[in-house]
Every structure is written in structure tokens, then in C-alpha cells.
Write an enzyme that holds these catalytic residues in place. Structure first.
Site, PDB file in Angstrom:
ATOM      1  N   LYS A  46       1.121 -26.327 -29.851  1.00 56.17           N
ATOM      2  CA  LYS A  46       0.653 -26.612 -31.204  1.00 56.17           C
ATOM      3  C   LYS A  46       1.377 -25.678 -32.173  1.00 56.17           C
ATOM      4  O   LYS A  46       1.540 -24.485 -31.899  1.00 56.17           O
ATOM      5  CB  LYS A  46      -0.861 -26.391 -31.274  1.00 56.17           C
ATOM      6  CG  LYS A  46      -1.440 -26.469 -32.678  1.00 56.17           C
ATOM      7  CD  LYS A  46      -2.926 -26.702 -32.657  1.00 56.17           C
ATOM      8  CE  LYS A  46      -3.551 -26.377 -34.007  1.00 56.17           C
ATOM      9  NZ  LYS A  46      -4.646 -27.283 -34.367  1.00 56.17           N
ATOM     10  N   ARG A  94     -15.779 -26.662 -34.627  1.00 63.00           N
ATOM     11  CA  ARG A  94     -15.975 -25.871 -35.849  1.00 63.00           C
ATOM     12  C   ARG A  94     -17.333 -26.115 -36.461  1.00 63.00           C
ATOM     13  O   ARG A  94     -17.623 -25.598 -37.543  1.00 63.00           O
ATOM     14  CB  ARG A  94     -14.940 -26.287 -36.905  1.00 63.00           C
ATOM     15  CG  ARG A  94     -13.540 -25.991 -36.514  1.00 63.00           C
ATOM     16  CD  ARG A  94     -12.651 -26.246 -37.699  1.00 63.00           C
ATOM     17  NE  ARG A  94     -11.291 -26.329 -37.261  1.00 63.00           N
ATOM     18  CZ  ARG A  94     -10.277 -26.579 -38.050  1.00 63.00           C
ATOM     19  NH1 ARG A  94     -10.477 -26.798 -39.327  1.00 63.00           N
ATOM     20  NH2 ARG A  94      -9.063 -26.633 -37.570  1.00 63.00           N
ATOM     21  N   GLU A 102      -9.160 -35.700 -31.568  1.00 63.69           N
ATOM     22  CA  GLU A 102      -9.469 -34.289 -31.297  1.00 63.69           C
ATOM     23  C   GLU A 102     -10.713 -33.911 -32.095  1.00 63.69           C
ATOM     24  O   GLU A 102     -10.744 -34.044 -33.313  1.00 63.69           O
ATOM     25  CB  GLU A 102      -8.276 -33.414 -31.719  1.00 63.69           C
ATOM     26  CG  GLU A 102      -8.520 -31.931 -31.482  1.00 63.69           C
ATOM     27  CD  GLU A 102      -7.391 -31.067 -32.034  1.00 63.69           C
ATOM     28  OE1 GLU A 102      -6.208 -31.500 -32.004  1.00 63.69           O
ATOM     29  OE2 GLU A 102      -7.689 -29.968 -32.524  1.00 63.69           O
TER      30      GLU A 102
END
Ligand code: 3PG
Length: 208
Positions: A128, A44, A40
Site C-alpha cells: 500500500k 476506524r 475494504e
């Protein structure tokens, strides 16, 4: 779209915040070589989308997705960069609709029973759980899963090698995510041996 099928069989997901393309490529090869099948890339850093595109082209044998999604535009961009799945720290109606419109496997985040129920209603069984350790860790997940047996969790946030086994022991946990086995210092130093050793140890712990 629910991401259960796309992430089937994955036990541990490296969750990566990367800034440098060459480093990202070397790291992805190291992770693949020790056995990881999925990565993943969190959106960011300003470089994340470019890195995502490079990795999806260079390593088609890996299942590579985009994380830390916050806007519909990022969903479109991640899909265009070749992401095979999407992950968000939470969810909004806008994000769910955008992922649906793009027909992308999506793991939206939930931190409360109401959020979990809302996602179940929207068709998301894989959710999640973030930030997992701050929210009470594996014991909290066990409590949530008792009344919500349909939900499968992808906990991330503050997990490390000591805490990993307690999560993986729960039937409700489909896979765990984390960054603890990718040290920033080793990345900066280009210490491939240290990166490979830590990644191999984490992989063995998750698959042992
Ligand atoms: C995430 O975005 O899922 C987390 O930041 C990963 O958590 P960690 O860096 O604490 O492992």
C-alpha cells in the site's frame, strides 16, 4: 502472506468507513451491482468489525477485507469476522508476524524507499502506498518504481476521479483504493440512486 493473488484483477477498491449495519449492507449491494468485486472495510469505527462480519456472511461472492489495521488483535478479530485480506497504513515487525501467523493475505503500507525494500525482503511485493496524494501522487510512484521494479502498489489517500487515470496508467500500480465515490451525505440520506450513479461512474473510469 503477499496479497497479490487474492486481489488479482481488482482495479479499484472501495475503502469504506461505516457506522451503520443496514446502510453498509445496502451500500455493499449497490457496489456489487455496479460491478465491484472487492471491498475494504476500515477498522476506524466501533461498528466496523460487526459490519465486516455481516457483509462477509451476506455477500460471499465479494472479496471483503479489513483496512486501517494497527494491532495483532485486530488481525485475529478481522480473520474471525471473515476478512479475506488485510490492509494497513504502514507496517511493523509485530504486524507482519501476526499476519503471517494467521496466514492472512496482507497489504502492508510503505511511504519511503527503505520501507518498500524492507517489505520486499519480507516477501511483500504488493504494498500500500499511503497517503498517496500527500506523498507526491502518481509521479512519486513512477519515481519509486524505477529502481524497485518488483514492487506493485496499491495507492490510496486523496485519490479522486480526476487523479485515478494517472495511477492506473502506471505498470507498477496493481490497484487503486479510495472513498471519493461514496458520499457521506448520500449515505446519510439513503440516496441509493446517487450512490449507484457515483459508484458506476468510478467503476467505468477504472475499467474503461
Ligand atoms: C485509506 O485508508 O486507504 C484512505 O483513507 C482512503 O483514502 P481516501 O478516503 O482519501 O480515498
Amino acid at each position: 502472506m503477499d496479497a497479490t493473488e487474492c486481489l488479482m484483477g481488482i482495479r479499484l477498491m472501495p475503502v469504506l468507513a461505516l457506522r451503520e449495519e443496514a446502510t453498509a449492507l445496502r451500500l455493499a449491494h449497490i457496489l456489487k451491482d455496479v460491478g465491484f468485486q472487492a471491498l475494504e472495510i476500515t477498522l476506524r469505527t466501533p461498528q466496523a468489525l460487526g459490519i465486516l462480519e455481516t457483509l462477509t456472511r451476506a455477500l460471499p461472492e465479494l472479496t471483503i477485507g479489513a483496512g486501517s489495521l494497527r494491532t495483532p488483535t485486530q488481525i485475529t478479530q478481522a480473520k474471525a469476522a471473515g476478512a479475506q485480506f488485510l490492509v494497513a497504513p504502514g507496517h511493523t515487525e509485530t504486524l507482519l508476524a501476526a499476519a503471517q501467523a494467521e496466514r492472512m493475505p496482507f497489504v502492508p503500507g510503505a511511504a519511503t524507499g527503505s520501507e518498500m525494500l524492507r517489505l520486499l525482503e519480507a516477501g511483500y511485493e504488493l504494498q500500500k502506498f499511503f497517503p498517496a496524494e500527500t506523498l507526491g501522487g502518481a509521479p512519486a510512484l513512477r519515481s519509486f518504481s524505477a529502481p524497485l521494479p518488483e514492487v506493485r502498489f496499491f495507492p490510496t489517500g486523496g485519490i479522486n476521479s480526476e487523479r485515478l487515470p494517472a495511477y492506473l496508467a502506471l505498470e507498477a500500480v496493481a490497484l487503486v483504493g479510495g472513498s471519493w465515490f461514496v458520499s457521506d451525505a448520500a449515505l446519510r440520506a439513503g440516496d441509493e440512486e446517487a450512490l449507484a450513479a457515483a459508484a458506476a461512474q468510478a467503476w467505468s473510469l477504472a475499467h474503461g
